[in-house]
Design a protein around this motif. Structure first.
Motif, PDB file in Angstrom:
ATOM      1  N   HIS A 160     -11.167 -69.512 -66.056  1.00 21.44           N
ATOM      2  CA  HIS A 160      -9.849 -69.352 -65.054  1.00 21.44           C
ATOM      3  C   HIS A 160     -10.211 -69.087 -63.527  1.00 21.44           C
ATOM      4  N   LEU A 161      -9.772 -69.981 -62.537  1.00 24.87           N
ATOM      5  CA  LEU A 161     -10.041 -69.731 -61.278  1.00 24.87           C
ATOM      6  C   LEU A 161      -8.929 -69.032 -60.565  1.00 24.87           C
ATOM      7  N   HIS A 162      -9.163 -67.735 -60.155  1.00 20.99           N
ATOM      8  CA  HIS A 162      -7.931 -67.100 -59.480  1.00 20.99           C
ATOM      9  C   HIS A 162      -8.203 -67.320 -57.859  1.00 20.99           C
ATOM     10  N   GLY A 163      -6.616 -67.631 -57.447  1.00 18.87           N
ATOM     11  CA  GLY A 163      -6.633 -67.983 -56.102  1.00 18.87           C
ATOM     12  C   GLY A 163      -6.880 -69.325 -55.692  1.00 18.87           C
ATOM     13  N   PHE A 164      -7.458 -70.082 -56.436  1.00 19.64           N
ATOM     14  CA  PHE A 164      -7.723 -71.376 -56.215  1.00 19.64           C
ATOM     15  C   PHE A 164      -7.499 -72.389 -57.428  1.00 19.64           C
ATOM     16  N   ASN A 165      -6.964 -73.770 -57.221  1.00 20.85           N
ATOM     17  CA  ASN A 165      -7.093 -74.631 -57.910  1.00 20.85           C
ATOM     18  C   ASN A 165      -8.533 -75.219 -57.931  1.00 20.85           C
ATOM     19  N   PHE A 166      -8.805 -76.063 -59.112  1.00 16.83           N
ATOM     20  CA  PHE A 166     -10.047 -76.741 -58.859  1.00 16.83           C
ATOM     21  C   PHE A 166      -9.674 -78.092 -59.576  1.00 16.83           C
ATOM     22  N   TYR A 167     -10.733 -79.155 -59.331  1.00 17.38           N
ATOM     23  CA  TYR A 167     -10.505 -80.265 -60.030  1.00 17.38           C
ATOM     24  C   TYR A 167     -11.535 -80.633 -61.031  1.00 17.38           C
ATOM     25  N   VAL A 168     -11.014 -81.210 -62.083  1.00 17.88           N
ATOM     26  CA  VAL A 168     -12.170 -81.362 -63.342  1.00 17.88           C
ATOM     27  C   VAL A 168     -12.659 -82.880 -63.174  1.00 17.88           C
ATOM     28  N   VAL A 169     -13.883 -82.879 -62.558  1.00 13.36           N
ATOM     29  CA  VAL A 169     -14.581 -84.046 -62.191  1.00 13.36           C
ATOM     30  C   VAL A 169     -15.567 -84.729 -63.295  1.00 13.36           C
ATOM     31  N   GLY A 170     -15.598 -84.062 -64.425  1.00 11.36           N
ATOM     32  CA  GLY A 170     -16.434 -84.313 -65.286  1.00 11.36           C
ATOM     33  C   GLY A 170     -16.473 -83.486 -66.676  1.00 11.36           C
ATOM     34  N   GLN A 171     -16.839 -84.055 -67.737  1.00  9.48           N
ATOM     35  CA  GLN A 171     -17.106 -82.976 -68.890  1.00  9.48           C
ATOM     36  C   GLN A 171     -17.819 -84.001 -70.057  1.00  9.48           C
TER      37      GLN A 171
END
Length: 564
Positions: free
Chosen positions: A482-493
Motif C-alpha cells: 500500500h502506498l500512503h499519500g500517493f496513487n501508483f500505476y501498475v505497469v507490469g507484473q
C-alpha cells in the motif's frame, strides 16, 4: 503459523524543493467526532469487550465530496494508545494527518484528543479508515466514501442505491494479545476465528445465523456495491450466487468496466462493482460468500463467511408470506491456492485513460528501485525458546534484507521538522539487494536479516519506478503493498524473477491501472510507477510478515523507511 505478509508502502515527503497545487473548486467542511471507547460485542456465542469508534463495529461511515474539507476529532477513552489512518487519501500538504503511529504522528494517549484536518483533492470513490497501531485495526475501522462533485456524473450508469460491504475478521481472543504473543515467540500469529461482512459472521459459523448480513434489493435495479477488505491478513474471494458483477473502480480510481462472477481483494483494497438485479422476483434467496486466497505454508483462517441477498417483493405478491421458505442458492469459489485465477483477475484491471480521467503514468523514470520482499530470521533472545523456523530463531519480515526498527518516542515526521532526524533514522536504505540471489528459486542458506531505521531520499517531482520482487525464503506467498499519500500505476507484473532487460519492454504505459494497494504475485514481481509530487507526507511500507511489522518510507526530499 501464518507466513502471509501484508505490505504497506508509505511515501513520505518531508519537505519540498518547490510545490504547486491546482486547487479544486471549494467544497464544504464536514466535521465528525470519533470517541474511542470499549463496547461489549457478542459473536460466535462469545461476548467480549472490543475497542470501537462511537460504540459501533464496524465504525461509522465518513462521507464527503471531492473538494470537501474533513475535520475529524478523535478522543481516546481507552487505555490503549490510538491513531487513525485514512487509507487512500492523498493528504496533499497534510501529511501530519495521515495517521500511522510513530511515522507521521505520535499516538493519541488515554484521555487525549487529536483533530485530523485534511482536504479531499482530486479523488472520488471508495476508501476506508482504520486504526494504525499494532492490531487495533481488527475492530477499529469503517468506510470512507468520496462522492463526485455536485452535478458531475459517474462514468457508468447511475446506481439506484449504493451499499458499502466491509470484509473483516473476528477473533475470540484479544487481537492485541495475539500479536504480542507472536512477537514474543517469533512464530506466526494465531488465525482469526471467523470472517465477517460488516462485522457479521453469518450462518456457516456456529451460533451465528442471527448475525447474518442481509442485503435486500429490488428487481430490475442497479446497485453500486462498495467492497472493502479490512481483514488483517487475508486476501479474499467474493461472489454472489447466480449474479454477475461489473467492476468499475479500484482503490477510488475508475477502471474500464469488466464483468466477473468472482472478485478478489487483498487487505486494504477496495473495489466498486455494479450489481444489476434480476428483472422479476426470482423466488429464491442467494448466498454472498467470501473465503481466503492463500499460498503460504502457515496456518490461516480457511473459513467462509456468508451473507444473504434477498429480493423485495410487493405486499400483494403471492410470495409475501412465504419468503422465509424460499430456497437458498449457493455459489462456488476457486480453490484457496488458485494463483492462476488471481493472476487472470488482476490482469483485467485497466485505467479509463480518457480525456476526463487520463492515465498520467510517468513515461520516463528518474529513479529506479528494486526491492525484494520476503521472510527472514532473527536470533532468538538468550534463555528463550522461539517458534520460528527453529527454536533458536524468529520469523522476521524484510525488504532488501533490512527489517525496520520503528521509533517509540517520537514520530519520523516530527523528528525531521525538529531537525533531529539524524538521531532517529539513516538515509542509506539499499536501492537493490546487496547480495543478489535466485529470488524465487532455491533460497540461500543464511536467512538472517539486518535491522535498522533506514530511509531512501527522493527529491520533489522525481519520477519513480519501483519493482517489488517476491522471494522464496521460508515460503512463497503473495504480498499486498500500500502506498500512503500517493496513487501508483501498475505497469507490469509476472512470475519468477524480474528480468530488467526483457520485462520492461512489456510494460503497459497506455492504460495501466491506478491503485494505492497492490498484491505482489505469489512467487513473482510487480512494477509500479509514480510521481513524487506530495511534500509533507510520510509514506511507509507496512509488512505484517508472520510476527513482524515492517515499515518503509519514501519521501520527496525525505526518506524510505522500514520497521520490525
Amino acid at each position: 503459523m501464518a507466513t502471509w505478509c501484508l505490505h504497506y508502502l508509505l511515501v513520505a515527503f518531508l519537505f519540498a524543493i518547490s510545490y504547486n497545487i491546482n486547487a479544486a473548486s471549494a467544497g464544504i467542511t464536514r466535521r465528525y467526532k470519533f470517541d474511542i471507547q470499549l463496547k461489549n460485542i457478542t459473536r460466535l456465542c462469545k461476548t467480549k469487550t472490543i475497542v470501537t469508534v462511537n460504540g459501533k463495529f464496524p465504525g461509522p461511515k465518513v462521507t464527503a465530496r471531492e473538494g470537501d474539507n474533513l475535520q475529524i476529532k478523535v478522543v481516546n477513552h481507552v487505555s490503549n494508545n490510538i491513531s487513525i489512518h485514512w487509507h487512500g487519501i492523498r493528504q496533499l500538504r497534510s501529511g501530519w494527518a495521515d495517521g500511522p503511529s510513530y511515522v507521521t504522528q505520535c499516538p493519541i494517549q488515554t484521555g487525549q484528543s487529536y483533530v485530523y484536518n485534511f482536504t479531499v483533492i482530486g479523488q472520488r470513490g471508495t476508501l476506508w479508515w482504520h486504526a494504525h497501531i499494532q492490531w487495533m485495526r481488527a475492530t477499529v475501522y469503517g468506510p470512507l466514501i468520496i462522492l463526485p462533485k455536485l452535478h458531475q456524473p459517474y462514468p457508468f450508469p447511475k446506481p439506484y442505491k449504493q451499499v458499502p460491504i466491509m470484509f473483516g475478521e473476528w477473533f475470540n481472543a484479544d487481537p492485541q494479545a495475539v500479536v504480542q504473543q507472536a512477537l514474543q515467540t517469533g512464530g506466526g500469529p494465531n488465525a482469526s476465528d471467523a470472517h465477517t461482512f460488516n462485522g457479521l459472521p453469518g450462518p456457516l459459523y456456529n451460533c451465528s445465523t442471527k448475525d447474518t448480513y442481509k442485503l435486500t434489493v429490488k428487481p430490475g435495479k442497479t446497485y453500486l456495491l462498495r467492497l472493502i477488505n479490512a481483514a488483517l491478513d487475508d486476501e479474499l474471494f467474493f461472489t454472489i450466487a447466480n449474479h454477475t458483477l461489473t467492476v468499475v473502480e479500484a482503490d477510488a480510481s475508475y477502471v474500464k468496466p469488466f464483468q466477473t462472477n468472482i472478485v478478489l481483494l487483498g487487505p486494504g483494497q477496495t473495489t466498486n462493482v455494479l450489481l444489476k438485479t434480476k428483472p422479476i422476483y426470482p423466488n429464491a434467496t442467494f448466498y454472498m460468500l467470501a473465503r481466503p486466497y492463500f499460498t503460504g505454508q502457515g496456518t490461516i483462517d480457511n473459513t467462509t463467511v456468508a451473507g444473504v441477498l434477498k429480493y423485495q417483493h410487493e405486499p400483494t405478491s403471492n410470495h409475501f408470506n412465504s419468503s422465509k421458505n424460499l430456497p437458498v442458492i449457493k455459489p462456488s469459489l476457486p480453490p484457496i491456492n488458485s494463483t492462476s485465477y488471481a493472476a487472470n483477475f488482476t490482469k483485467m484491471f485497466r485505467s479509463l485513460a480518457s480525456s476526463r480521467f487520463p492515465a498520467n503514468v510517468p513515461k520516463t523514470v528518474d529513479k529506479k528501485y528494486f526491492f525484494t520482499v520476503g521472510l527472514g530470521t532473527n536470533p532468538c533472545p538468550k534463555n528463550q525458546t522461539c517458534q520460528g523456523p527453529t527454536n533458536t530463531t524468529k520469523f522476521t519480515a524484510a525488504i532488501n534484507n533490512v527489517s525496520f526498527i520503528l521509533p517509540n518516542k517520537t514520530s519520523l515526521l516530527q523528528s525531521y521538522f525538529l531537525g533531529k532526524s539524524n538521531r532517529i533514522f539513516m538515509t542509506n536504505f539499499p536501492s537493490a539487494p546487496i547480495f543478489p540471489f535466485n529470488y524465487t528459486g532455491m533460497p540461500p542458506n543464511n536467512t538472517m536479516v539486518s535491522k535498522g531505521t533506514k530511509l531512501v531520499v527522493l527529491k520533489y517531482n522525481t519520477t519513480v519506478e519501483l519493482v517489488l520482487q517476491g522471494t522464496s525464503i521460508l515460503g512463497i506467498e503473495a504480498h499486498p503493498v500500500h502506498l500512503h499519500g500517493f496513487n501508483f500505476y501498475v505497469v507490469g507484473q509476472g512470475f519468477g524473477n524480474f528480468d530488467p532487460i526483457r520485462d520492461p519492454k512489456r510494460y503497459n504505459l497506455i492504460d495501466p491501472v491506478e491503485r494505492n494497494t497492490i498484491n505482489v504475485p505469489s512467487g513473482g514481481w510487480v512494477a509500479i510507477r509514480f510521481l513524487a509530487d506530495n511534500p509533507g507526507n510520510i509514506f511507509k511500507i507496512f509488512c505484517l510478515f508472520v510476527n513482524t511489522i515492517y515499515y518503509m518510507v519514501l519521501n520527496s526530499d525525505g526518506d524510505i523507511v522500514s520497521n520490525t
